[in-house]
Structures are given as C-alpha cells and as structure tokens.
Write a protein that holds these residues in place. Structure first.
Motif, PDB file in Angstrom:
ATOM      1  N   VAL A 190       5.499   0.162  -2.196  1.00  7.55           N
ATOM      2  CA  VAL A 190       4.415  -0.375  -1.373  1.00  7.55           C
ATOM      3  C   VAL A 190       4.224  -1.871  -1.612  1.00  7.55           C
ATOM      4  CG1 VAL A 190       1.917  -0.272  -0.974  1.00  7.55           C
ATOM      5  CG2 VAL A 190       3.228   1.844  -1.206  1.00  7.55           C
ATOM      6  N   ARG A 191       4.479  -2.317  -2.842  1.00  9.40           N
ATOM      7  CA  ARG A 191       4.311  -3.730  -3.158  1.00  9.40           C
ATOM      8  C   ARG A 191       5.250  -4.614  -2.336  1.00  9.40           C
ATOM      9  NH1 ARG A 191       3.950  -3.044  -8.161  1.00  9.40           N
ATOM     10  NH2 ARG A 191       6.018  -3.559  -8.955  1.00  9.40           N
ATOM     11  N   HIS A 192       6.339  -4.015  -1.840  1.00 13.57           N
ATOM     12  CA  HIS A 192       7.313  -4.795  -1.058  1.00 13.57           C
ATOM     13  C   HIS A 192       7.219  -4.488   0.439  1.00 13.57           C
ATOM     14  CE1 HIS A 192       8.923  -5.030  -5.174  1.00 13.57           C
ATOM     15  NE2 HIS A 192       9.379  -6.190  -4.787  1.00 13.57           N
ATOM     16  N   LYS A 193       6.048  -4.079   0.866  1.00 14.79           N
ATOM     17  CA  LYS A 193       5.864  -3.665   2.264  1.00 14.79           C
ATOM     18  C   LYS A 193       6.068  -4.812   3.255  1.00 14.79           C
ATOM     19  CE  LYS A 193       0.825  -4.181   1.837  1.00 14.79           C
ATOM     20  NZ  LYS A 193      -0.455  -3.417   1.883  1.00 14.79           N
ATOM     21  N   SER A 248      20.864   7.995 -10.015  1.00 20.32           N
ATOM     22  CA  SER A 248      21.218   8.821 -11.169  1.00 20.32           C
ATOM     23  C   SER A 248      22.048   9.986 -10.633  1.00 20.32           C
ATOM     24  CB  SER A 248      19.963   9.322 -11.892  1.00 20.32           C
ATOM     25  OG  SER A 248      20.304  10.135 -12.995  1.00 20.32           O
ATOM     26  N   PRO A 249      23.333   9.744 -10.340  1.00 20.71           N
ATOM     27  CA  PRO A 249      24.148  10.723  -9.599  1.00 20.71           C
ATOM     28  C   PRO A 249      24.264  12.097 -10.252  1.00 20.71           C
ATOM     29  CG  PRO A 249      25.243   8.595  -9.683  1.00 20.71           C
ATOM     30  CD  PRO A 249      24.078   8.516 -10.616  1.00 20.71           C
ATOM     31  N   GLN A 250      24.238  12.161 -11.602  1.00 20.99           N
ATOM     32  CA  GLN A 250      24.448  13.455 -12.267  1.00 20.99           C
ATOM     33  C   GLN A 250      23.200  14.321 -12.320  1.00 20.99           C
ATOM     34  OE1 GLN A 250      25.181  10.531 -14.140  1.00 20.99           O
ATOM     35  NE2 GLN A 250      27.355  10.427 -13.687  1.00 20.99           N
ATOM     36  N   GLY A 251      22.048  13.775 -11.989  1.00 19.82           N
ATOM     37  CA  GLY A 251      20.809  14.544 -12.053  1.00 19.82           C
ATOM     38  C   GLY A 251      19.601  13.631 -12.106  1.00 19.82           C
ATOM     39  N   LEU A 252      18.422  14.222 -12.280  1.00 20.79           N
ATOM     40  CA  LEU A 252      17.183  13.459 -12.227  1.00 20.79           C
ATOM     41  C   LEU A 252      17.077  12.459 -13.380  1.00 20.79           C
ATOM     42  CD1 LEU A 252      14.699  16.327 -11.301  1.00 20.79           C
ATOM     43  CD2 LEU A 252      15.516  14.492  -9.802  1.00 20.79           C
ATOM     44  N   TYR A 253      16.409  11.339 -13.065  1.00 19.36           N
ATOM     45  CA  TYR A 253      16.121  10.371 -14.121  1.00 19.36           C
ATOM     46  C   TYR A 253      14.650   9.987 -14.075  1.00 19.36           C
ATOM     47  CZ  TYR A 253      16.598   6.934 -17.693  1.00 19.36           C
ATOM     48  OH  TYR A 253      16.453   6.273 -18.891  1.00 19.36           O
ATOM     49  N   HIS A 254      14.042  10.040 -15.261  1.00 16.63           N
ATOM     50  CA  HIS A 254      12.633   9.683 -15.381  1.00 16.63           C
ATOM     51  C   HIS A 254      12.397   9.134 -16.774  1.00 16.63           C
ATOM     52  CE1 HIS A 254       8.133  10.839 -15.575  1.00 16.63           C
ATOM     53  NE2 HIS A 254       8.254   9.804 -14.765  1.00 16.63           N
ATOM     54  N   SER A 255      11.612   8.088 -16.866  1.00 19.17           N
ATOM     55  CA  SER A 255      11.240   7.547 -18.164  1.00 19.17           C
ATOM     56  C   SER A 255       9.755   7.203 -18.136  1.00 19.17           C
ATOM     57  CB  SER A 255      12.044   6.292 -18.506  1.00 19.17           C
ATOM     58  OG  SER A 255      11.539   5.684 -19.681  1.00 19.17           O
ATOM     59  N   LEU A 256       9.029   7.715 -19.126  1.00 19.34           N
ATOM     60  CA  LEU A 256       7.603   7.422 -19.216  1.00 19.34           C
ATOM     61  C   LEU A 256       7.357   5.963 -19.581  1.00 19.34           C
ATOM     62  CD1 LEU A 256       6.412  10.645 -21.095  1.00 19.34           C
ATOM     63  CD2 LEU A 256       6.210  10.121 -18.649  1.00 19.34           C
ATOM     64  N   ASN A 257       8.415   5.280 -20.011  1.00 19.10           N
ATOM     65  CA  ASN A 257       8.278   3.881 -20.429  1.00 19.10           C
ATOM     66  C   ASN A 257       8.496   2.878 -19.299  1.00 19.10           C
ATOM     67  OD1 ASN A 257       7.894   4.617 -23.180  1.00 19.10           O
ATOM     68  ND2 ASN A 257      10.106   4.904 -23.399  1.00 19.10           N
ATOM     69  N   THR A 258       8.828   3.378 -18.110  1.00 18.03           N
ATOM     70  CA  THR A 258       9.090   2.475 -16.992  1.00 18.03           C
ATOM     71  C   THR A 258       7.850   1.662 -16.644  1.00 18.03           C
ATOM     72  OG1 THR A 258      10.812   3.899 -16.057  1.00 18.03           O
ATOM     73  CG2 THR A 258       9.748   2.348 -14.556  1.00 18.03           C
ATOM     74  N   GLN A 259       8.028   0.360 -16.547  1.00 20.74           N
ATOM     75  CA  GLN A 259       6.926  -0.547 -16.226  1.00 20.74           C
ATOM     76  C   GLN A 259       7.391  -1.530 -15.160  1.00 20.74           C
ATOM     77  OE1 GLN A 259       5.802  -2.267 -20.022  1.00 20.74           O
ATOM     78  NE2 GLN A 259       4.494  -0.533 -20.525  1.00 20.74           N
ATOM     79  N   LEU A 260       7.056  -1.214 -13.919  1.00 12.80           N
ATOM     80  CA  LEU A 260       7.552  -2.009 -12.795  1.00 12.80           C
ATOM     81  C   LEU A 260       6.536  -3.021 -12.275  1.00 12.80           C
ATOM     82  CD1 LEU A 260       9.304   0.866 -10.809  1.00 12.80           C
ATOM     83  CD2 LEU A 260      10.433  -0.954 -12.083  1.00 12.80           C
ATOM     84  N   HIS A 261       5.377  -3.113 -12.904  1.00 10.14           N
ATOM     85  CA  HIS A 261       4.309  -3.949 -12.344  1.00 10.14           C
ATOM     86  C   HIS A 261       4.693  -5.433 -12.281  1.00 10.14           C
ATOM     87  CE1 HIS A 261       3.557  -4.432 -16.691  1.00 10.14           C
ATOM     88  NE2 HIS A 261       3.054  -5.595 -16.369  1.00 10.14           N
ATOM     89  N   ALA A 262       5.578  -5.867 -13.155  1.00 10.62           N
ATOM     90  CA  ALA A 262       5.912  -7.296 -13.218  1.00 10.62           C
ATOM     91  C   ALA A 262       7.048  -7.691 -12.286  1.00 10.62           C
ATOM     92  CB  ALA A 262       6.273  -7.677 -14.658  1.00 10.62           C
ATOM     93  N   TYR A 263       7.587  -6.733 -11.527  1.00 10.35           N
ATOM     94  CA  TYR A 263       8.765  -7.021 -10.700  1.00 10.35           C
ATOM     95  C   TYR A 263       8.367  -7.167  -9.236  1.00 10.35           C
ATOM     96  CZ  TYR A 263      11.359  -5.929 -14.868  1.00 10.35           C
ATOM     97  OH  TYR A 263      11.842  -5.949 -16.159  1.00 10.35           O
ATOM     98  N   ASN A 264       8.672  -8.335  -8.709  1.00 15.21           N
ATOM     99  CA  ASN A 264       8.339  -8.629  -7.324  1.00 15.21           C
ATOM    100  C   ASN A 264       9.467  -9.433  -6.689  1.00 15.21           C
ATOM    101  OD1 ASN A 264       6.771  -8.782  -4.954  1.00 15.21           O
ATOM    102  ND2 ASN A 264       5.981 -10.772  -5.563  1.00 15.21           N
ATOM    103  N   TYR A 265      10.001  -8.903  -5.591  1.00 14.33           N
ATOM    104  CA  TYR A 265      11.108  -9.553  -4.895  1.00 14.33           C
ATOM    105  C   TYR A 265      10.690  -9.805  -3.443  1.00 14.33           C
ATOM    106  CZ  TYR A 265      13.375  -7.416  -8.949  1.00 14.33           C
ATOM    107  OH  TYR A 265      13.698  -7.011 -10.220  1.00 14.33           O
ATOM    108  N   PRO A 266      10.161 -10.975  -3.137  1.00 12.99           N
ATOM    109  CA  PRO A 266       9.618 -11.253  -1.795  1.00 12.99           C
ATOM    110  C   PRO A 266      10.619 -11.106  -0.660  1.00 12.99           C
ATOM    111  CG  PRO A 266       8.948 -12.945  -3.372  1.00 12.99           C
ATOM    112  CD  PRO A 266       9.981 -12.113  -4.047  1.00 12.99           C
ATOM    113  N   ALA A 267      11.933 -11.197  -0.964  1.00 10.91           N
ATOM    114  CA  ALA A 267      12.952 -11.096   0.088  1.00 10.91           C
ATOM    115  C   ALA A 267      13.582  -9.717   0.168  1.00 10.91           C
ATOM    116  CB  ALA A 267      14.039 -12.142  -0.140  1.00 10.91           C
ATOM    117  N   LEU A 268      13.094  -8.745  -0.609  1.00  9.55           N
ATOM    118  CA  LEU A 268      13.724  -7.422  -0.658  1.00  9.55           C
ATOM    119  C   LEU A 268      13.641  -6.725   0.698  1.00  9.55           C
ATOM    120  CD1 LEU A 268      15.109  -5.423  -2.663  1.00  9.55           C
ATOM    121  CD2 LEU A 268      12.870  -4.329  -2.906  1.00  9.55           C
ATOM    122  N   GLU A 269      14.816  -6.391   1.264  1.00  6.54           N
ATOM    123  CA  GLU A 269      14.885  -5.755   2.574  1.00  6.54           C
ATOM    124  C   GLU A 269      15.354  -4.305   2.507  1.00  6.54           C
ATOM    125  OE1 GLU A 269      17.482  -8.177   4.878  1.00  6.54           O
ATOM    126  OE2 GLU A 269      16.048  -9.831   5.064  1.00  6.54           O
TER     127      GLU A 269
END
Length: 381
Positions: free
Chosen positions: A281-284, A237-258
């Motif tokens: 941490v889920r992609h540790k 978010s180059p212009q400033g902070l970004y935050h959303s209370l609606n963010t839900q990342l629990h369903a996202y998993n990328y086993p090859a994420l480096e």
C-alpha cells in the motif's frame, strides 16, 4: 566460410547460441573475431570453481574483451533442483576445508572486481550447496561453508556496485540469516539497481539441514536501501512458504516502483508498518503491476481471528488506484498456522466454502476494477 557475404555472417552471429561454436567461429579470421567477440563475451558464466573464477579475472585483465560484458551469471546449472541434504547425510568435508577456503578467496577477488566491466548491466547469483573440486568431484558443503560463501560473494558484489553501473541484481537460493550479517548492503547508499529479485530458501527446508533456528532471517535483509531508481522487485520462496517475525519493511520506500512479484510469501495477521501488506500500500502511487502467487495469510492460533483475503482485496481495491494489472496463479491464496513440527500448515477454515466464496468474489471485484482502470488509462493516452 571466409568468403560468405557479411550479411549472412551477421545472421550466423545472431543465431548461434553455443559458446563453443562462437569461440570456434571467432578464430576463423580477424574479421570474424571482430564480429563474434561482442557475442561471445556479452554474457559470461562463473562456475563454482577456482579455475572458473580465474578465467573471469583473465577477461577482466583484457580491456578489449571486458568492454563487451553486459551480464555475469554465477554458477548456472541447467535443470538443477535445489536440495539441502539433512545434517546426517552431508558427510565430513574437513579434508576439503582448504580447497573451500581457496574457492571463497578466488570468488571474492573476482566479484570485487566486477566494476572493471564498464558496461555491465546485470548480475545473477545462483547459490548451490555444493562445489566442484579441482579434481572434478562434486562436493556437498557443510552449512557453515555454504552460508559463509553466500555472504562472501554478496559482500563482494555490493562492494563492486559502489563504482558500477549494474542495473539488475538477481539472487537465487539465498539462505537468509541475521540482518547483522548483511551490514554491507546499507553501504551502497546510492543504489544503481532498477531491478532486484531474490528467491529465499523456504522455512521448512532450513531446520533439518542446519540444525539451527536462527536462519529464518528477515526478508528485508538484502533489499536495496530506499532509492528513486528501483522499478521492479521480486521476492520469492519457490520451495515453500517463507515468513520471518523479524521482517521490518517500514524503512523501505521506492518512489519509482512499478512492478512487485511475491511468491510463497506469508502475510502478517494484522496490518503493520513492517509487514508486506503495508509495504504494498505504501507504493500505491507508483505501483502498476502486482503478482501474488501461492501467498497465505498467517493466523497465529486457532483462537485468533483471521485476516481474511476478502478484507485485503477490498483494501487494495480502494488504495491501489494506480494499479493496471493484477496476476495470480490461483485466486485462492489461503490461510496458514505455524505448527512446531510440521511448519506452516493450512488453517482448517481454508477449505470452508463460504470463506472461499467471499474471498473469490471480493478478488473478482478488485480485478475488474483494475481492468477498468487499465482500459481507461489507455483511452486517455
């Protein structure tokens, strides 16, 4: 120039970057056409105009040209600064509604057809809140048209991805809306992407521009569905902070994420399965490189306890055992409160010396541990 040795002509090809120069050289002879065509059409630009969209369709209609396209860049603007005009300064563009609708139709048709570029590897979409009319005038768009065009282009690209080999997708200046606006993302069930990058327009930019508080959409709205292909992820978010209370990342998993890059992203006050900290941490098991730039830890109010960066660093040190590189602009990431008028503001304790020292010390310990793991990994090769 027709009599130049082929080796020298090859050097000219490799060192000529101007498209107009390449096109001129391509017209010298049949031999030059064969040499220069792959370089002329390797990267094509689609500007924010009806004519540019039609030009792309002409290339698609020629298989001999389309076969050379490796990258498509939408609306590149060198050295441009993104700026949303406040509602009162946008002017009345009702007279341009028909032309805007025509532009949207032309872009939709073009991007839906990207699968016609059989060797296409990368797509970059730059969204600017203006377009060039057919008379050559630069017109500032109303928020409705700008966000509508974003959705139309994104929808078209995801449609093309179903039958394309696109490996890299970069989205710049995205205004995130409700997740329901992006149902088409989940339709790409077997995402081919190895790299996904998104820069979202900052929270502070949106309210005055649109007059709506419904635009702080979830960070996960445009993320590729979970898959085993994605290796690199960038959320900025180059212009400033970004935050959303609606963010839900629990369903996202990328086993090859480096590799993971976060810039101006707000961490939640407590670890949550939907939050950024848990996502990391889920992609540790696979994560090798982590970049954090100007991120902050969100504190709901002055009466709430702070989720200290020293605590986060300690957790990362213990759990990110596969990490080999940690990169930051500044080791002091900071803390923020949400003010109804001013947006995100620094928490008063952000300037506390003891707090800063504790965070710094714990980060240095974490960084040193990562460095030692990296050296050990190299010696074991």
């Amino acid at each position: 120039m027709k009599d130049l040795p082929i080796e020298l002509v090859g050097a000219v090809v490799e060192n000529t970057t101007s498209t107009s120069d390449l096109l001129s050289l391509r017209s010298v002879s049949a031999t030059y056409r064969d040499l220069f065509t792959p370089h002329v059409f390797r990267e094509i630009h689609i500007h924010n105009s009806v004519q540019s969209a039609r030009n792309c369709q002409n290339i698609l209609a020629s298989p001999s040209l389309a076969a050379h396209v490796r990258e498509v860049i939408y609306d590149p603007r060198d050295h441009a600064q993104f700026c949303l005009l406040p509602a009162g300064l946008q002017g009345d563009c009702n007279d341009d509604d028909l032309e805007i609708a025509e532009l949207e139709d032309a872009l939709t048709e073009t991007f839906c057809s990207l699968s016609g570029f059989k060797n296409l590897e990368s797509v970059v979409l730059n969204f600017w809140p203006s377009f060039r009319s057919q008379s050559g005038t630069e017109i500032q768009e109303h928020p409705f048209w700008f966000t509508n065009r974003q959705i139309a282009v994104l929808h078209a690209v995801h449609y093309a991805m179903k039958s394309s080999c696109i490996r890299s997708l970069t989205l710049n200046n995205v205004i995130l809306m409700s997740s329901t606006c992006y149902d088409f993302v989940s339709s790409v069930t077997d995402s081919p992407l190895h790299h996904f990058s998104m820069s979202a327009v900052a929270n502070s930019e949106l309210g005055a521009w649109s007059g709506s508080k419904a635009l702080n959409g979830s960070l996960d709205s445009l993320l590729p569905p979970s898959n085993a292909n994605l290796k690199s992820l960038v959320l900025r978010s180059p212009q400033g902070l970004y935050h959303s209370l609606n963010t839900q990342l629990h369903a996202y998993n990328y086993p090859a994420l480096e590799s993971l890059v976060l810039e101006h992203i707000v961490f939640d006050p407590t670890p949550s399965v939907d939050g950024i900290e848990e996502f990391i941490v889920r992609h540790k098991a696979s994560l090798r490189r982590l970049e954090l730039h100007a991120c902050v830890s969100y504190v709901p109010s002055l009466s709430n306890p702070i989720r200290r960066w020293s605590t986060i660093w300690k957790r990362f040190e213990e759990e990110l055992v596969s990490l080999r590189e940690i990169v930051m602009w500044d080791i002091h990431q900071g803390y923020a409160l949400l003010d109804g008028t001013s947006g995100y503001v620094p928490h008063p304790t952000s300037i506390a010396t003891e707090l800063a020292k504790g965070d710094e010390q714990r980060f240095l310990e974490f960084s040193d541990r990562v460095d030692r793991r990296a050296v050990l990994a190299k010696t074991c090769l």
